[in-house]
Design a protein around this motif. Sequence first.
Motif, PDB file in Angstrom:
ATOM      1  N   GLY A 237       1.110  -4.285  41.016  1.00  0.00           N
ATOM      2  CA  GLY A 237       1.969  -3.686  42.027  1.00  0.00           C
ATOM      3  C   GLY A 237       2.994  -4.660  42.577  1.00  0.00           C
ATOM      4  N   GLY A 238       4.089  -4.111  43.109  1.00  0.00           N
ATOM      5  CA  GLY A 238       5.052  -4.940  43.810  1.00  0.00           C
ATOM      6  C   GLY A 238       6.475  -4.856  43.297  1.00  0.00           C
ATOM      7  N   GLU A 239       7.395  -5.143  44.205  1.00  0.00           N
ATOM      8  CA  GLU A 239       8.821  -5.114  43.898  1.00  0.00           C
ATOM      9  C   GLU A 239       9.192  -6.103  42.804  1.00  0.00           C
ATOM     10  N   SER A 240       8.622  -7.299  42.825  1.00  0.00           N
ATOM     11  CA  SER A 240       8.967  -8.318  41.837  1.00  0.00           C
ATOM     12  C   SER A 240       8.657  -7.843  40.430  1.00  0.00           C
ATOM     13  N   HIS A 241       7.477  -7.249  40.247  1.00  0.00           N
ATOM     14  CA  HIS A 241       7.102  -6.735  38.930  1.00  0.00           C
ATOM     15  C   HIS A 241       8.003  -5.558  38.540  1.00  0.00           C
ATOM     16  N   ALA A 242       8.359  -4.720  39.514  1.00  0.00           N
ATOM     17  CA  ALA A 242       9.220  -3.570  39.230  1.00  0.00           C
ATOM     18  C   ALA A 242      10.584  -4.026  38.715  1.00  0.00           C
ATOM     19  N   LEU A 243      11.168  -5.018  39.369  1.00  0.00           N
ATOM     20  CA  LEU A 243      12.495  -5.489  38.972  1.00  0.00           C
ATOM     21  C   LEU A 243      12.456  -6.195  37.624  1.00  0.00           C
ATOM     22  N   ARG A 244      11.358  -6.920  37.351  1.00  0.00           N
ATOM     23  CA  ARG A 244      11.238  -7.575  36.045  1.00  0.00           C
ATOM     24  C   ARG A 244      11.122  -6.532  34.932  1.00  0.00           C
ATOM     25  N   ARG A 245      10.335  -5.490  35.186  1.00  0.00           N
ATOM     26  CA  ARG A 245      10.205  -4.427  34.195  1.00  0.00           C
ATOM     27  C   ARG A 245      11.545  -3.740  33.963  1.00  0.00           C
ATOM     28  N   LEU A 246      12.262  -3.472  35.049  1.00  0.00           N
ATOM     29  CA  LEU A 246      13.561  -2.819  34.936  1.00  0.00           C
ATOM     30  C   LEU A 246      14.506  -3.663  34.092  1.00  0.00           C
ATOM     31  N   GLU A 247      14.549  -4.958  34.368  1.00  0.00           N
ATOM     32  CA  GLU A 247      15.435  -5.854  33.630  1.00  0.00           C
ATOM     33  C   GLU A 247      15.042  -5.921  32.161  1.00  0.00           C
ATOM     34  N   LYS A 248      13.757  -5.996  31.908  1.00  0.00           N
ATOM     35  CA  LYS A 248      13.278  -6.068  30.527  1.00  0.00           C
ATOM     36  C   LYS A 248      13.663  -4.824  29.745  1.00  0.00           C
ATOM     37  N   HIS A 249      13.518  -3.672  30.372  1.00  0.00           N
ATOM     38  CA  HIS A 249      13.841  -2.425  29.696  1.00  0.00           C
ATOM     39  C   HIS A 249      15.338  -2.302  29.444  1.00  0.00           C
ATOM     40  N   PHE A 250      16.146  -2.752  30.392  1.00  0.00           N
ATOM     41  CA  PHE A 250      17.576  -2.661  30.191  1.00  0.00           C
ATOM     42  C   PHE A 250      18.054  -3.658  29.141  1.00  0.00           C
ATOM     43  N   GLN A 251      17.322  -4.734  28.963  1.00  0.00           N
ATOM     44  CA  GLN A 251      17.695  -5.699  27.930  1.00  0.00           C
ATOM     45  C   GLN A 251      17.375  -5.162  26.542  1.00  0.00           C
ATOM     46  N   SER A 252      16.203  -4.577  26.387  1.00  0.00           N
ATOM     47  CA  SER A 252      15.819  -4.059  25.075  1.00  0.00           C
ATOM     48  C   SER A 252      16.421  -2.683  24.821  1.00  0.00           C
ATOM     49  N   GLN A 253      16.328  -1.815  25.844  1.00  0.00           N
ATOM     50  CA  GLN A 253      16.957  -0.498  25.834  1.00  0.00           C
ATOM     51  C   GLN A 253      16.457   0.473  24.783  1.00  0.00           C
ATOM     52  N   GLY A 254      15.426   0.124  24.061  1.00  0.00           N
ATOM     53  CA  GLY A 254      14.940   1.073  23.077  1.00  0.00           C
ATOM     54  C   GLY A 254      14.467   2.367  23.705  1.00  0.00           C
ATOM     55  N   TRP A 255      13.937   2.284  24.937  1.00  0.00           N
ATOM     56  CA  TRP A 255      13.403   3.472  25.586  1.00  0.00           C
ATOM     57  C   TRP A 255      14.485   4.461  25.983  1.00  0.00           C
ATOM     58  N   VAL A 256      15.723   3.992  26.190  1.00  0.00           N
ATOM     59  CA  VAL A 256      16.767   4.875  26.680  1.00  0.00           C
ATOM     60  C   VAL A 256      17.122   5.933  25.657  1.00  0.00           C
ATOM     61  N   ALA A 257      16.960   5.607  24.374  1.00  0.00           N
ATOM     62  CA  ALA A 257      17.306   6.566  23.330  1.00  0.00           C
ATOM     63  C   ALA A 257      16.503   7.848  23.455  1.00  0.00           C
ATOM     64  N   THR A 289      19.061   2.202  42.742  1.00  0.00           N
ATOM     65  CA  THR A 289      19.306   1.030  41.908  1.00  0.00           C
ATOM     66  C   THR A 289      19.143   1.388  40.451  1.00  0.00           C
ATOM     67  N   PHE A 290      18.082   2.122  40.131  1.00  0.00           N
ATOM     68  CA  PHE A 290      17.845   2.562  38.755  1.00  0.00           C
ATOM     69  C   PHE A 290      19.007   3.419  38.260  1.00  0.00           C
ATOM     70  N   TYR A 291      19.429   4.372  39.064  1.00  0.00           N
ATOM     71  CA  TYR A 291      20.496   5.304  38.671  1.00  0.00           C
ATOM     72  C   TYR A 291      21.805   4.570  38.405  1.00  0.00           C
ATOM     73  N   HIS A 292      22.195   3.726  39.329  1.00  0.00           N
ATOM     74  CA  HIS A 292      23.484   3.057  39.176  1.00  0.00           C
ATOM     75  C   HIS A 292      23.449   1.983  38.091  1.00  0.00           C
ATOM     76  N   ARG A 293      22.304   1.372  37.861  1.00  0.00           N
ATOM     77  CA  ARG A 293      22.202   0.429  36.744  1.00  0.00           C
ATOM     78  C   ARG A 293      22.371   1.169  35.418  1.00  0.00           C
ATOM     79  N   LEU A 294      21.775   2.357  35.327  1.00  0.00           N
ATOM     80  CA  LEU A 294      21.907   3.154  34.116  1.00  0.00           C
ATOM     81  C   LEU A 294      23.359   3.554  33.902  1.00  0.00           C
ATOM     82  N   SER A 295      24.048   3.900  34.999  1.00  0.00           N
ATOM     83  CA  SER A 295      25.448   4.312  34.891  1.00  0.00           C
ATOM     84  C   SER A 295      26.347   3.177  34.440  1.00  0.00           C
ATOM     85  N   THR A 296      26.009   1.930  34.837  1.00  0.00           N
ATOM     86  CA  THR A 296      26.897   0.805  34.521  1.00  0.00           C
ATOM     87  C   THR A 296      26.699   0.279  33.102  1.00  0.00           C
TER      88      THR A 296
END
Length: 537
Positions: A237-257, A289-296
Amino acid sequence: MDAFMQLSEVPGATSMSPHTGSAAMPHRTIHLFNKGLRLHDNPTLVAALESSAVVYPVFVLDRAFLECSARVGALRWRFILQSLEDLHSSLRKLGSRLYVLQGSHEAVLRRLVAQWGVTQLSFDAEVEPHYRRLDEELRALARELGLGVLSCVAHTLYDVSRIIKANGGQPPLTYKKFLQVLSILGEPEMPAREITEADFRCPCPAEGGEAEEEEPCGVPSLSALGLEVQQEVLWPGGESHALRRLEKHFQSQGWVANFSKPRTVPNSLLPSTTGLSPYLSLGCLSIRTFYHRLSTIYAQAQTGFPWIDAIMTQLRQEGWIHHLARHAVACFLTRGDLWISWEEGMKVFEEYLLDADYSINAGNWMWLSASAFFHQYTRIFCPVRFGRRTDPDGRYLRKYLPVLRNIPCKYIYEPWTAPMEVQLQAGCVIGKDYPLPMVNHLEASRRNLVLMKEVRREQENTADLTRDVADDPMEVGVKRELPEDCVAQGDGAECNGGGGGGGVATGNKRCSSQEDSRTCSWTPDAMRLQEISSEVM
């Protein structure tokens, strides 16, 4: 932030402190965390910090309230406690701390208000029935104690009350109606500014010394709550883990497809979804944050479609792109693939284009998104075939996306289709060195086409305001006299009209020309840009 803030203070609360009797002084505020266990995009906390001399971050661990309003199992309790520890650690780095106190909200707050000389209470507005009741109880307590109340919407993408108001006082009961209401409200608010150490101007130890308060105000252990969990921690749990996961997913981006239609298997060993839902649920991660990161992703040239990414890279690096490239990325952002408002694309062009003109920019985006002026919305640019027909060798892509320079021509426009041995040999593994496509174009464009038809059917009268069939050469196929060698050849070739070039029609073919042109000065490469099939999907 102002659009979401509700500031309700009893008479005299701002002009006179009920505890000190002094005239209009900055507040001493308790910021009450419920959900929203984070510092990023926390508009309520930002507003509290900006209006206060001192802010006490507090979480009331009211087990009776939590377990009466929802069934909370041991795994969820562990996640909550870990999130509180993470928040406390983050506050410590900024010179503050989190006070975690057990008991009922009313009893705890009554004691703290008297002990700390509090003049204002801040908390996020929530939508669940039990939190709405808590909201009412907190406001009633604040009125009784003479406190100001500061509350902002931060847990949802939109203020739910605004959605209901925009729908005539009733909640929308269908997804179609919901989208229509959101189109009225416009884009969600941007995330609140970052909170820094400078915001905590004064330390906020409890009166009587921080040391003696340290133990009773700390985050309790799971065992202290009489709970035990043997399972491995797969979701810390926690914000730090959430932001790391978000960054990791946006770097790899395989899930977005697969974002629009996750292809998960019920008995899969590991989750194949985004892995962010627990953090969004508890507010460790901001949905805005999630929404606008996806948009950018679009503006940052990370869509996973090389043709689109090369265009956006050229735009950011040089401040100019060909008008047909503008057509392609505009269609991709709006009605073609991402279904994002044309206003967001207009902002990107306004920021980067050297030839940006407000009226032309706005008009072209309305045209290309088929929001106005252009009505043949079934013509959609394919982010693969469009570029391939223009530059089959991919020279343009290799220039602006050097990571793909060694990908063979056969795969350059669809690098995700290259066998792994080809990717390794080219030094570019898709999903690692270059992102996978953020959408499935065929599925997205078909879905958006259905939505466009529905919108046009509902807003037929409005659309007709910008329709003049007699004057629209794309609608009636008006032929202008041009030299035969200046006509772009190709089966059903078209060049959608708009920004940067005067589009004219020759039967079912399109080319550009000045009014009295009699010679063709286009280069072969420029000519090839006209060979765009109307069946581009």
